[in-house]
Design an enzyme around this catalytic site. Structure first.
Site, short mmCIF file in Angstrom:
data_model
loop_
_atom_site.label_atom_id
_atom_site.label_comp_id
_atom_site.label_asym_id
_atom_site.label_seq_id
_atom_site.Cartn_x
_atom_site.Cartn_y
_atom_site.Cartn_z
N SER A 1 10.38 32.27 -32.69
CA SER A 1 9.86 33.19 -33.75
C SER A 1 10.83 33.23 -34.79
CB SER A 1 9.99 34.75 -33.06
OG SER A 1 9.62 35.64 -34.24
N HIS A 2 11.52 34.25 -35.45
CA HIS A 2 12.27 34.43 -36.53
C HIS A 2 13.72 33.86 -36.27
CE1 HIS A 2 12.73 37.94 -33.99
NE2 HIS A 2 14.01 37.91 -34.44
N GLU B 1 5.99 47.64 -36.33
CA GLU B 1 7.38 47.73 -35.82
C GLU B 1 8.06 47.64 -37.07
OE1 GLU B 1 8.56 46.31 -31.73
OE2 GLU B 1 7.26 44.58 -32.66
N GLU B 2 9.27 48.48 -37.15
CA GLU B 2 10.16 48.52 -38.24
C GLU B 2 10.65 46.90 -38.47
OE1 GLU B 2 13.64 47.25 -37.26
OE2 GLU B 2 12.67 47.34 -35.55
N LYS C 1 1.12 40.42 -33.67
CA LYS C 1 1.38 41.14 -34.86
C LYS C 1 0.97 39.83 -35.92
CE LYS C 1 6.44 40.45 -34.67
NZ LYS C 1 7.07 41.13 -33.28
N ARG D 1 13.78 32.85 -24.81
CA ARG D 1 14.35 32.41 -26.17
C ARG D 1 15.63 31.85 -25.53
NH1 ARG D 1 12.57 36.19 -30.76
NH2 ARG D 1 10.48 35.88 -30.09
N LYS E 1 6.51 31.48 -25.51
CA LYS E 1 5.96 32.70 -25.34
C LYS E 1 4.68 32.43 -24.57
CE LYS E 1 6.12 34.12 -29.89
NZ LYS E 1 6.03 35.27 -31.13
N ASP F 1 7.06 31.79 -36.86
CA ASP F 1 5.78 31.54 -36.19
C ASP F 1 4.74 32.58 -36.61
OD1 ASP F 1 6.98 33.75 -35.17
OD2 ASP F 1 5.83 33.87 -33.23
N ASP G 1 7.55 34.76 -40.95
CA ASP G 1 8.63 34.36 -40.37
C ASP G 1 8.08 33.01 -39.64
OD1 ASP G 1 6.94 35.18 -38.32
OD2 ASP G 1 8.56 35.54 -36.82
N ASP H 1 4.09 35.64 -37.44
CA ASP H 1 3.65 37.10 -36.94
C ASP H 1 4.45 38.06 -37.75
OD1 ASP H 1 5.89 36.45 -35.68
OD2 ASP H 1 5.16 37.15 -33.73
N ARG H 2 5.52 37.94 -38.53
CA ARG H 2 6.21 38.88 -39.10
C ARG H 2 5.88 38.86 -40.85
NH1 ARG H 2 12.23 40.13 -37.05
NH2 ARG H 2 11.91 40.21 -34.83
N THR I 1 10.07 48.97 -27.95
CA THR I 1 10.00 47.82 -28.80
C THR I 1 9.41 46.76 -28.28
OG1 THR I 1 11.81 48.70 -30.25
CG2 THR I 1 11.60 46.13 -29.97
N THR J 1 12.18 40.37 -25.11
CA THR J 1 11.35 41.11 -25.74
C THR J 1 9.81 40.43 -25.95
OG1 THR J 1 13.23 42.26 -26.87
CG2 THR J 1 10.90 42.87 -27.83
C1 G1P Z 1 12.83 42.09 -32.08
C2 G1P Z 1 12.35 43.17 -32.67
C3 G1P Z 1 11.06 43.82 -32.18
C4 G1P Z 1 10.23 42.60 -32.13
C5 G1P Z 1 10.78 41.42 -31.45
C6 G1P Z 1 9.84 40.40 -31.61
O1 G1P Z 1 13.50 42.35 -30.69
O2 G1P Z 1 13.40 44.35 -33.00
O3 G1P Z 1 10.64 44.93 -32.74
O4 G1P Z 1 9.08 42.92 -31.24
O5 G1P Z 1 11.98 41.13 -32.19
O6 G1P Z 1 9.62 39.63 -32.70
P1 G1P Z 1 14.58 42.83 -30.17
O7 G1P Z 1 15.61 41.69 -30.49
O8 G1P Z 1 15.15 44.04 -31.08
O9 G1P Z 1 14.64 43.03 -28.89
ZN ZN Z 2 7.82 35.91 -34.90
#
Ligand code: G1P
Ligand code: ZN
Length: 539
Positions: free
Chosen positions: A112-113, A362-363, A375, A21, A125, A278, A276, A280-281, A343, A17
């Site tokens: 990321s997170h 995004e949620e 983001k 990773r 990324k 990096d 988070d 962005d969240r 997504t 996504t």
């Molecule tokens: C997840 C989140 C998605 C976000 C992505 C990167 O991806 O659900 O909204 O853009 O992390 O931060 P997923 O693991 O669901 O593919």
């Molecule tokens: Zn992130």
């Protein structure tokens, strides 16, 4: 000084996504980073005259990987790299640096997170000149290249000192080391009403920002404490650590427990927020009050006129299909464009570039605007502070008034983690095949109005993407099923539930969604197939 090294391909370097990773242990394998980077350079082709931005969230291996990238970029003929001091740069700051310098792209070293450290995850990324992550058409080419890679080029020189700001020459390539915070702060000052937010703090308003021992600490200290005058100590866990101090740097009710406990205690500040790994969240909290990211996007969109940079008008708004429909009602009311995408932030980029949208979200705790192409965690926090400063209302009051005006989308996400990939794939495949039969059927008092795969056609490049399955009911309720594309092992099944009410505004989301959860489990057979009767993570 340029060395060509022979290598053998890895078969698992497909981006998900958001970039590549993997478990740190996987990335530590010989030539893993080198193979991936050389494949990117090969796909780009002629690198002469090209400039890239490089930084990371400071996690374990950030320092080592960045040295490899610098030496390989030089060997491959890149003209210039703009690098964050000590190798640090948040994802949103990186997007800004790309756009501001008209760079050809950039690399943010982050998972990321996801947790960091030797036993955590690492990631890379890759963004292009848009400032956003590359589209799947390019990442597919890079993946093909990784399967055929035979050699890579690297400059055989000692490690470069990244602690001093300024310009130097490495193997015929220029590197400029910049303060990763400065440009970002300037951009935020140009968007929001800093004097009004300063006055808010002068009047005694309190906040707690949790940087989760990750990259936004220095940004938050500078912006919230130094410039806006929040009391010293308002920003916590602000020192970026290679393993995030053992935290899982994902700003949600489960992983940002320390902040959540504080904000739901008697000592709570007026406002709470976290970012988070990096940056962005974001998560937004009031006193004993949590704002869902879906509601946050809707509230931000409804209040655009309060923010200096947007008061002249906004183009439109977009959300990922899995995100609740709250913002759709705001878009209708405001008479602005509205889009639903798969997504992943990359799907918003074309909509922003073509001036179809200004805001998106995004949620998964992601909110942002067309000021950059990622983001932006601190942007969202400042947006809320600006709304509070302009209205004098609390987070809870702002949200309640929003529900009174538009009704409330009760919304939750249930993650089933560590599922065997083949089991998860088969579950999705079988469910998709069964969905058409459900249309028109009544289940537990809910009638299915539509059921099928979510397929998106990009209005700009007309590419088509299939992402997840959606079941819609007659009362506006929805179930969305997706497989995660960011995990580093096994599969995660995500189940997103939504139920809309115009009158019942103060209920418990879990209670409101009990029946829909039952239906979601029954039609997908998740418990029978995975052995899991409960989700591992609920947000
Ligand atoms: C997840 C989140 C998605 C976000 C992505 C990167 O991806 O659900 O909204 O853009 O992390 O931060 P997923 O693991 O669901 O593919
Ligand atoms: Zn992130």
């Amino acid at each position: 000084m340029i060395k060509t090294v022979t290598t053998v391909p890895y078969t698992d370097q497909k981006m998900g996504t958001a970039g590549l990773r993997r478990k740190s242990k996987v990335v530590l394998q010989p030539n893993y980073v080198e193979n991936f980077m050389q494949s990117i350079f090969n796909v780009i082709g002629d690198l002469k005259g090209k400039t890239f931005v490089v930084g990371g969230d400071g996690r374990f291996y950030n320092d080592k990987a960045i040295q490899k990238i610098i030496k390989m970029a030089a060997a491959n003929g890149v003209s210039k790299l703009i690098i964050g001091q000590n190798g640090f740069m948040s994802t949103p700051a990186g997007s800004n640096v790309i756009l501001k310098n008209k760079a050809d792209g950039g690399f943010i070293l982050s998972a990321s997170h996801n947790p960091g450290g030797e036993n955590g995850d690492f990631g890379i990324k890759y963004s292009n000149a848009s400032g956003g992550q590359i589209p799947s058409s390019i990442s597919d080419k890079i993946y093909q290249e990784t399967l055929n890679i035979k050699e890579y080029k690297i400059c055989d020189i000692p490690d470069i000192d990244l602690s001093e700001l300024g310009t130097q020459d490495i193997c015929g390539m220029q590197i400029e080391i910049i303060d990763p915070v400065k440009d970002y702060v300037e951009m935020m000052q140009n968007i929001f009403d800093f004097p009004a937010i300063r006055r808010l703090f002068e009047k005694g308003f309190t906040m707690r920002f949790d940087a989760m021992n990750a990259v936004t600490g220095p940004y938050a200290k500078k912006i919230f404490e130094e410039i806006l005058g929040a009391p010293t100590g308002s920003v916590v866990n602000y020192k970026p650590l290679p393993d995030f101090g053992g935290l899982h740097p994902d700003p949600n009710l489960v992983y940002a427990k320390e902040l959540v406990n504080f904000m739901f205690s008697k000592k709570a500040a007026d406002f709470g927020a976290a970012n988070d790994g990096d940056g962005d969240r974001n998560m937004i909290l009031g006193k004993s009050f949590f704002v869902t990211p879906s509601d946050s996007l809707a509230i931000i969109t409804d209040n655009f006129k309060l923010i200096p940079a947007y008061k002249g008008g906004i183009y439109g708004v977009a959300k990922s299909a899995a995100t609740s429909t709250a913002v759709e009602r705001v878009a209708k009311e405001q008479g602005i464009g509205y889009y639903e995408v798969p997504t992943g932030w990359k799907y918003f980029v074309n909509l922003m570039d073509s001036k179809r949208i200004t805001f998106c979200g995004e949620e998964s705790f992601g909110t942002g605007s067309s000021h950059i192409r990622e983001k932006d965690g601190i942007w969202a926090v400042l947006f809320w502070l600006n709304i509070i400063a302009a209205t004098g209302k609390s987070v809870e009051q702002i949200t309640h008034e929003h529900w009174q005006k538009y009704g409330r989308s009760y919304y939750m996400r249930f993650d089933f983690e560590g599922v065997e990939t083949s089991v998860a794939d088969k579950m999705m495949e079988d469910l998709e095949a069964r969905l058409p039969e459900l249309c028109g059927k009544e289940i537990e008092g809910y009638t299915v109005t539509s059921a099928g795969a979510f397929v998106y056609e990009d209005p700009v490049d007309h590419s088509s993407t299939k992402n997840g399955l959606i079941v819609r009911f007659n009362d506006g309720s929805r179930i969305v099923y997706r497989l995660s594309g960011t995990g580093s092992s096994g599969a995660t099944i995500r189940v997103y539930l939504e139920r809309y009410s115009q009158t019942d505004l103060n209920n418990d989301p879990l209670l409101m969604l009990t029946e829909i959860f039952k239906i979601a489990m029954a039609i997908s057979e998740i418990p029978e197939r995975t052995g899991k009767h409960q989700a591992d993570v609920v947000t």
